[in-house]
Design a protein around this motif. Structure first.
Motif, PDB file in Angstrom:
ATOM      1  N   PHE A 112      -7.140   0.207   5.737  1.00  0.00           N
ATOM      2  CA  PHE A 112      -5.858  -0.250   5.209  1.00  0.00           C
ATOM      3  C   PHE A 112      -4.928  -0.486   6.387  1.00  0.00           C
ATOM      4  N   GLU A 135      -7.731  -8.297   1.411  1.00  0.00           N
ATOM      5  CA  GLU A 135      -6.980  -8.309   0.156  1.00  0.00           C
ATOM      6  C   GLU A 135      -5.653  -7.588   0.339  1.00  0.00           C
ATOM      7  N   ALA A 171      -2.840  -5.014  -0.806  1.00  0.00           N
ATOM      8  CA  ALA A 171      -2.960  -3.739  -1.506  1.00  0.00           C
ATOM      9  C   ALA A 171      -1.729  -2.889  -1.243  1.00  0.00           C
ATOM     10  N   ARG A 172      -1.665  -1.778  -1.950  1.00  0.00           N
ATOM     11  CA  ARG A 172      -0.584  -0.798  -1.752  1.00  0.00           C
ATOM     12  C   ARG A 172      -1.185   0.594  -1.829  1.00  0.00           C
ATOM     13  N   ASP A 208       3.043  -1.342   1.268  1.00  0.00           N
ATOM     14  CA  ASP A 208       2.205  -2.529   1.117  1.00  0.00           C
ATOM     15  C   ASP A 208       1.426  -2.780   2.400  1.00  0.00           C
ATOM     16  N   ILE A 228      -4.926   4.032  -4.140  1.00  0.00           N
ATOM     17  CA  ILE A 228      -4.642   2.672  -3.687  1.00  0.00           C
ATOM     18  C   ILE A 228      -4.648   1.727  -4.888  1.00  0.00           C
ATOM     19  N   HIS A 245      -4.781  -2.490  -5.876  1.00  0.00           N
ATOM     20  CA  HIS A 245      -5.079  -3.803  -5.321  1.00  0.00           C
ATOM     21  C   HIS A 245      -5.466  -4.750  -6.446  1.00  0.00           C
TER      22      HIS A 245
END
Length: 223
Positions: free
Chosen positions: A7, A24, A26-27, A57, A86, A88
């Motif tokens: 990440f 991708e 994601a958070r 983010d 997470i 996404h």
């Protein structure tokens, strides 16, 4: 067995700094983004820090064959930590079992100061990434949710020190400058710039090449 993922929350959000596949948006929850100076480096960078109730983010990307060597060298002043929560797209995809986030070595953490500033060329790269991935609102959220802005930013835009620096458009630079004007002290100090260039540890990776999996040469990290 599926590939693990990292990440990215700093420079790794800018795809121009790497060529990892399966990227991708994601958070992650339970982490925050903060400016830290590790005593292993002459300047300050972003790190993830544990933070209950907060989220950030960023991008996730696969690490083919679990070959972490190149990325670990890029992030050599950091250590990998597992991500527990997470989010996404798409939301209904099977959960990813192994996502790692980089955090500075806690014992080496210190606060940025006038002699160990944040590089503007690094901020430029990070914000450009957020603008491209999350738009203006995402860049604003980056500034709003990052901790530790009570620091000094060294203006090295004309002669970038950060090895993965990128060319920004006039609009992108305006976004950076507008937000920094109310958050941090930006200084122009030619002597300090040269001191940082000259005192980069001799063993610190300094390649300016774009990071590719399996490449054992890497540059200054981030995040």
């Amino acid at each position: 067995m599926s590939d693990p993922f990292f990440f990215g929350y700093g420079s790794l959000v800018n795809r121009a700094t790497h060529t990892y596949p399966q990227v991708e948006r994601a958070r992650v929850r339970g982490w925050a983004r903060q400016w830290k100076r590790t005593r292993l480096r002459p300047v300050a960078f972003l790190t993830a820090v544990e933070a209950d109730g907060e989220d950030i983010d960023g991008l996730i990307a696969a690490v083919p064959g679990a070959d972490w060597a190149a990325l670990d060298e890029r992030e050599w002043a950091y250590r990998r930590n597992p991500v527990a929560e997470i989010f996404h797209d798409p939301a209904d995809r099977p959960p990813l079992s192994d996502i790692q986030i980089y955090r500075t070595v806690i014992e080496e953490d210190d606060s940025p100061d006038a002699h160990h500033p944040v590089l503007l060329s690094y901020i430029d790269v990070v914000v450009q990434g957020y603008l491209r991935e999350f738009g203006t609102a995402g860049a604003e959220r980056f500034f709003a949710t990052t901790h530790g802005w009570d620091t000094v930013v060294l203006d090295d835009r004309a002669a970038p020190i950060y090895p993965r620096h990128q060319s920004l458009t006039e609009d992108e630079m305006r976004v950076v400058d507008r937000h920094l004007s109310g958050l941090a002290e930006v200084i122009c100090d030619t002597a300090l710039r040269e001191e940082i260039r000259q005192h980069r540890p001799p063993q610190e990776p300094a390649s300016e090449q774009v990071q590719t999996p399996g490449d054992l040469r890497a540059g200054l990290a981030s995040r």
